[in-house]
Each structure stands twice: as C-alpha cells, then as structure tokens.
Design a protein around this motif. Sequence first.
Motif, PDB file in Angstrom:
ATOM      1  N   PHE A 190      35.412  -7.930 -24.223  1.00 10.08           N
ATOM      2  CA  PHE A 190      35.608  -6.495 -24.080  1.00 10.08           C
ATOM      3  C   PHE A 190      35.592  -6.068 -22.607  1.00 10.08           C
ATOM      4  O   PHE A 190      34.701  -6.462 -21.846  1.00 10.08           O
ATOM      5  N   ASP A 213      27.729  -8.911 -24.314  1.00  8.34           N
ATOM      6  CA  ASP A 213      28.468  -7.679 -24.588  1.00  8.34           C
ATOM      7  C   ASP A 213      29.811  -7.970 -25.260  1.00  8.34           C
ATOM      8  O   ASP A 213      30.675  -7.097 -25.344  1.00  8.34           O
ATOM      9  N   TYR A 242      25.001  -3.193 -26.550  1.00 10.51           N
ATOM     10  CA  TYR A 242      25.958  -4.115 -27.153  1.00 10.51           C
ATOM     11  C   TYR A 242      25.310  -5.340 -27.794  1.00 10.51           C
ATOM     12  O   TYR A 242      25.981  -6.104 -28.498  1.00 10.51           O
ATOM     13  N   ARG A 249      35.065  -2.811 -20.589  1.00 16.57           N
ATOM     14  CA  ARG A 249      34.453  -1.513 -20.906  1.00 16.57           C
ATOM     15  C   ARG A 249      34.527  -0.567 -19.714  1.00 16.57           C
ATOM     16  O   ARG A 249      34.807  -0.983 -18.590  1.00 16.57           O
TER      17      ARG A 249
END
Length: 355
Positions: free
Chosen positions: A228, A102, A27, A230
């Motif tokens: 994010f 990330d 990322y 994930r």
Amino acid sequence: MSRSLRKAYNLSPKISIIVPIYNVEPYLHCCIDSILAQSFTDFELILVDDGSTDQCGSICESYKGKDDRVRVIHQNNQGVSAARNRGIEASKGDFIGFVDPDDKIAREMFQQLYSAVSHTTIDMVICPILTINVVKQTRTTSQLWREVNRPLLNETITSDIIPSMLRQHRSYSIYSCNNKLYRRALIRNKNIWFEEGRQHSEDVRFNFRLLPFARSIIFIDSTAYLYFVRPRASLTQSFRTDLFDYIADNRRFNESLCKRYGDIQALKTVRHVFILTSLNFMQDVVRSDLALEKIRAILSTIMEDEEFKKNIADCTVPSPYYKLLKWLCMNKRIELFIKVVKAKATLYSVMGKAG
C-alpha cells in the motif's frame, strides 16, 4: 501432520514469517489478521516490535495470547534491518518470509509459495506484488522474469537475470524481500544479513548479495502480496535529507556488480539511473518545506560531487526539461535550478486546478 502434533513432538514449523514493526498501529491488525488467516497453517509468526511508542507492542502481545503460532520480540528502536535480522536469528522454519506491518497478503499466498519450493532444491520463490496507491486510486502489478513456474538454475541467475536487472534497470519483482520465501539455510550458511543502520534499499542489497548463492529460484504468476502507498503528512517527512548518500552508495554497489559480471552496457545503465535518481531527489528537495539555506546546501553538495559531475556530463536525459536541469547542474546554477523547479510545480498546480 497437524499443528498440535507438531507442537507435541517439538517439531519446527515449515515457515517462519517475520514482521518488523514500528509505530504502525492503524494498520497492524489488518496485517496480522491476513497472516493468521492463511490457508497454509504450519508456520510461526515472529512479530518484532522495534521500540514502537504507540500501541503496537500491546497489540502484538494480544495476538500472542490468542494464537500459539505467534512469537513476540521487543527491542529498542534499531531500524527495519535490525528488526528483520532479529527475526531471522529467532526463526526455526525451513523457509523464511517477510511481511511489512502496513501491508497485507492474500489468503493463499504462503500455500502457493510453499507448494513451489517444497521437496526441491529451490532456494527462493518469488511472486508479483500488487501496489495499491490509495492516494492516486491506482493499482499496478510488478513484472516477473520471462520464465515462470519452472526452476531456474544458478547459471541462469548469474548469467542472465542479474545482468539483465542491471542492464535494463528491471526488478523482475526481486528487489523487495516481502513477496518471497527464502530457504533459511541459504541465509544462515552464507551469513548474509540485512545491513543494519541502512534506511534505503536495504532489501535490494540483501537480495543482490543472496541471489548468486541460490542453487535455483522460481517465479510463480500469482499476485498475492498487497503493498500500500498511503498519504504522506508532508514531503519533508517522507524523504531523507541525506538520501543522496544512499543514491551514491547504491551506484557504487551496482557498479561493483557490473564489474563482477563484466557488463559494460549495464555499467552505463547504472550511471544513467544514478543521475536521473539524483535529479529527481533534487527536485523533491526544492519542492519540500525545508529552509531555503538547507535546500541550497543539499543542491550544492550534489552539484559538487565528483562522480555526479563526471556522470551527468555523459548522461542522455529524457526531455528538454531534464536537459535544462542538466545544464544548470553542470554550471552550478543553484538559484536558477530552484526557480525552474518551483515554476514547473506552480504550472502543474494551475493546470490541475483548471482541469
């Protein structure tokens, strides 16, 4: 003044952007690219490689060779708080911003943040966070305080905002450190740093300690930070088995804030959140693939905790299911607690497949 002229005259950048980095190779390019593409260009980017064992260190060095705004610090792994603190120590900007490696940011983020604080006495500017859950395919935007786009003085911070955060259990987009600009002098002059060694809620604590000293803050209604959520390899890998220690420590910290601000209602909310957070963690423990003896040991430790026992007796829980969990905890029925949580998980799994 152009960036080249500022460098020629050895002038400090307006903003220092700090990215703490540890083993996020898939990322990292996306994150750094989104920062270097900012419409606001008068910044330094401090990449703190916190002992990564993948290619993150090499990636950082490659960006340093491409853009003279990039500075790279390599250190042995000490945790995210130590990495952020190292970035603060090295920073030269008038303001400091943080980005997690990330995540990524919108092109106008730092232009919008800086426009709200330049040439004023504002010590902190806050924008909403867009949470993108790539597992559930959902998007949510964090809420702000009710007054936006105008400075809020210290009296409002200490008399209204902080007590409301405690009483209502609302973050108002303040918890995270990543959606903000901080005046560097505020952090350095007040000697407030991230708590090193802490692996949970470190940015919440940082902001709660810093806010009372801010002369004024401002919220801007522009969602520019993209956080994010994930996929996780397994539940066991995604949570700390000692998380209850942090939950209990957060309760003590928040209780001290309530007492400082003389808010009894907020004190009740803090203790209510402590119990619900503990019960949710206990369910995560049962659903994990930890050994059964380890599960029993963690549940027993929590059920025997004196503050947990005292607060769960007074806690109003939100549903019949949680009432059952409360009763099981108060009566220390560990085996039955495990069976109930697993039965619920099985039921939800069957219902999901049937749907």
